[in-house]
Design a protein around this motif. Structure first.
Motif, mmCIF file in Angstrom:
data_model
loop_
_atom_site.group_PDB
_atom_site.id
_atom_site.type_symbol
_atom_site.label_atom_id
_atom_site.label_comp_id
_atom_site.label_asym_id
_atom_site.label_seq_id
_atom_site.Cartn_x
_atom_site.Cartn_y
_atom_site.Cartn_z
ATOM 1 N N TYR A 196 -40.213 11.482 -25.241
ATOM 2 C CA TYR A 196 -41.041 12.689 -25.335
ATOM 3 C C TYR A 196 -42.076 12.566 -26.447
ATOM 4 O O TYR A 196 -43.256 12.899 -26.249
ATOM 5 C CB TYR A 196 -40.168 13.916 -25.579
ATOM 6 N N SER A 214 -50.173 19.109 -24.654
ATOM 7 C CA SER A 214 -49.977 19.449 -23.238
ATOM 8 C C SER A 214 -48.848 18.654 -22.587
ATOM 9 O O SER A 214 -48.513 18.898 -21.426
ATOM 10 C CB SER A 214 -51.275 19.202 -22.462
ATOM 11 N N ARG A 269 -45.471 17.544 -21.187
ATOM 12 C CA ARG A 269 -44.347 18.349 -20.703
ATOM 13 C C ARG A 269 -43.054 17.940 -21.389
ATOM 14 O O ARG A 269 -42.784 16.755 -21.582
ATOM 15 C CB ARG A 269 -44.200 18.186 -19.193
ATOM 16 N N LEU A 308 -39.583 16.877 -17.264
ATOM 17 C CA LEU A 308 -40.395 16.328 -16.183
ATOM 18 C C LEU A 308 -39.867 16.672 -14.791
ATOM 19 O O LEU A 308 -40.637 16.791 -13.851
ATOM 20 C CB LEU A 308 -40.478 14.799 -16.318
ATOM 21 N N ASP A 328 -38.474 18.296 -11.362
ATOM 22 C CA ASP A 328 -38.724 19.532 -10.630
ATOM 23 C C ASP A 328 -37.397 20.055 -10.064
ATOM 24 O O ASP A 328 -36.360 19.388 -10.167
ATOM 25 C CB ASP A 328 -39.757 19.301 -9.522
#
Length: 379
Positions: A68, A78, A80, A83, A85
């Motif tokens: 990260y 910006s 994330r 990651l 979904d």
């Protein structure tokens, strides 16, 4: 939904990372030994042993944090934090529960069987991995090698009485035998499911995302085993087991912690090999380490090495060799086919270029003739 797996661009870097993950995967040799050590010296909780196989999941936060901060350094604020979904989260959770069940089956088998026997039975995992990989991700395999691995397990099944630990009933031994086979089959399903999840992802699958998937898998596997421990009241039994442990109370906790760390490195190595190679290659690596685990079991715990184990080991090694030969032969044939296709494509392109040049020449000749005719016979 196309295949979106991303690996390092450099071939050398990819090989280095693959080798690193193979090294972590090789710790699978120590896992069964530590687990068996726990049971031999007074440990009795199968659920606790299962829990330890994925209980080290917080270790994954270390590489995730590094990934990260590197991502944040390159992308800025910006970047994330998470990651994956929802699809990947649900898929990882389901696979995690299956992994938890597999942990229980395997721990039950190790509690009842000598390490050398359980290791040979786990070798059949390659057969299950190959079968499920063919069904789920369409990876071909050498059927002859699968046959040899299956026969190897059958040889052990027909000669179990001489291998039964002292004081253990025949029923308990057979239960451990078939539980271990079940663990091999289930993990043979888990590996291709992980690869299928990568392929079905709707986003680029980077190694950071792979770590997140592994974190979720291990968390849900641990949660599954935690429920089993709560129902079985194993948490309350830990202090009592520690006091009565054959190697001493302090060594009891050392064995538990070492178990958790070793198994977590094993899982990290397994998913890393899947990412940089394939689920089938991961299964092969695990299977290759089986003879090493068996030999270590004989050395460390003075287990018997009967003739049937030697036959089973020989059949397993023969199966591995057959598989590698089949894969080498298939890779060679595929390379030749690719070369032939490239040659045919090049020949086709050359023919098209030649025809195009001839068309230009004919067209030029035609225009020249027309010009000459108009000069000789003006309108």
């Amino acid at each position: 939904m196309g295949e979106t797996m991303e690996a390092p661009q450099g071939k050398t870097l990819k090989l280095i990372l693959l080798a690193l993950n193979c090294a972590m995967l090789s710790l699978s040799c120590a896992g069964p030994l530590l687990m068996r050590l726990y049971f031999i010296h007074g440990g009795a909780s199968v659920w606790l042993s299962s829990w330890l196989e994925t209980g080290g999941w917080p270790i994954i936060f270390i590489p995730l944090a590094v990934a990260y901060f590197r991502r944040r350094a390159s992308e800025g604020p910006s970047a994330r934090l998470v990651l994956m979904d929802p699809f990947l989260f649900v898929a990882a959770a389901v696979i995690g529960v299956l992994t938890g069940l597999d942990d229980y089956l395997y721990s039950y088998g190790v509690a009842r069987l000598p390490v050398s026997t359980s290791a040979l039975l786990i070798a059949t995992q390659l057969a299950f991995t190959a079968g499920f990989a063919f069904l789920l991700v369409r990876q071909l395999f050498t059927s002859y090698s699968i046959f040899l691995l299956t026969i190897g397990a059958g040889v052990l099944a027909m000669h179990t009485s001489s291998d039964r630990p002292a004081g253990e009933s025949k029923g308990a031994y057979y239960a451990g035998f078939f539980m271990t086979l079940g663990a091999a089959a289930l993990y043979g399903l888990v590996l291709p499911l992980v690869e299928l999840t990568y392929k079905k992802a709707k986003q680029a699958v980077t190694y950071s995302l792979v770590l997140e998937i592994q974190l979720v898998m291990c968390f849900f596997a641990t949660a599954f085993c935690t429920i089993g421990m709560l129902v079985n009241k194993d948490f309350q039994a830990i202090p009592r087991e520690a006091r009565n442990f054959g190697l001493g109370e302090a060594q009891y906790y050392v064995v538990l912690v070492s178990n958790a760390i070793v198994w977590q490195f094993f899982f990290l190595g397994a998913i890393g090999v899947i990412f940089y190679a394939s689920s089938l290659f991961s299964g092969i690596m695990i299977a290759i380490l089986i003879p090493v685990t068996e030999i270590l079991g004989v050395i460390c715990f003075h287990e018997k090495f009967q003739a049937e184990k030697g036959v089973s080991l020989a059949l397993s090694l023969w199966g591995f060799a057959s598989y590698f030969y089949g894969e080498f032969k298939r890779a060679k044939e595929e390379k030749q086919q690719q070369q032939q296709q490239q040659q045919q494509l090049q020949l086709q392109q050359d023919n098209e270029a030649f025809l195009e040049s001839e068309k230009v020449k004919i067209h030029g000749f035609y225009l020249g003739c027309c010009g000459s005719m108009s000069y000789i016979w003006p309108a």
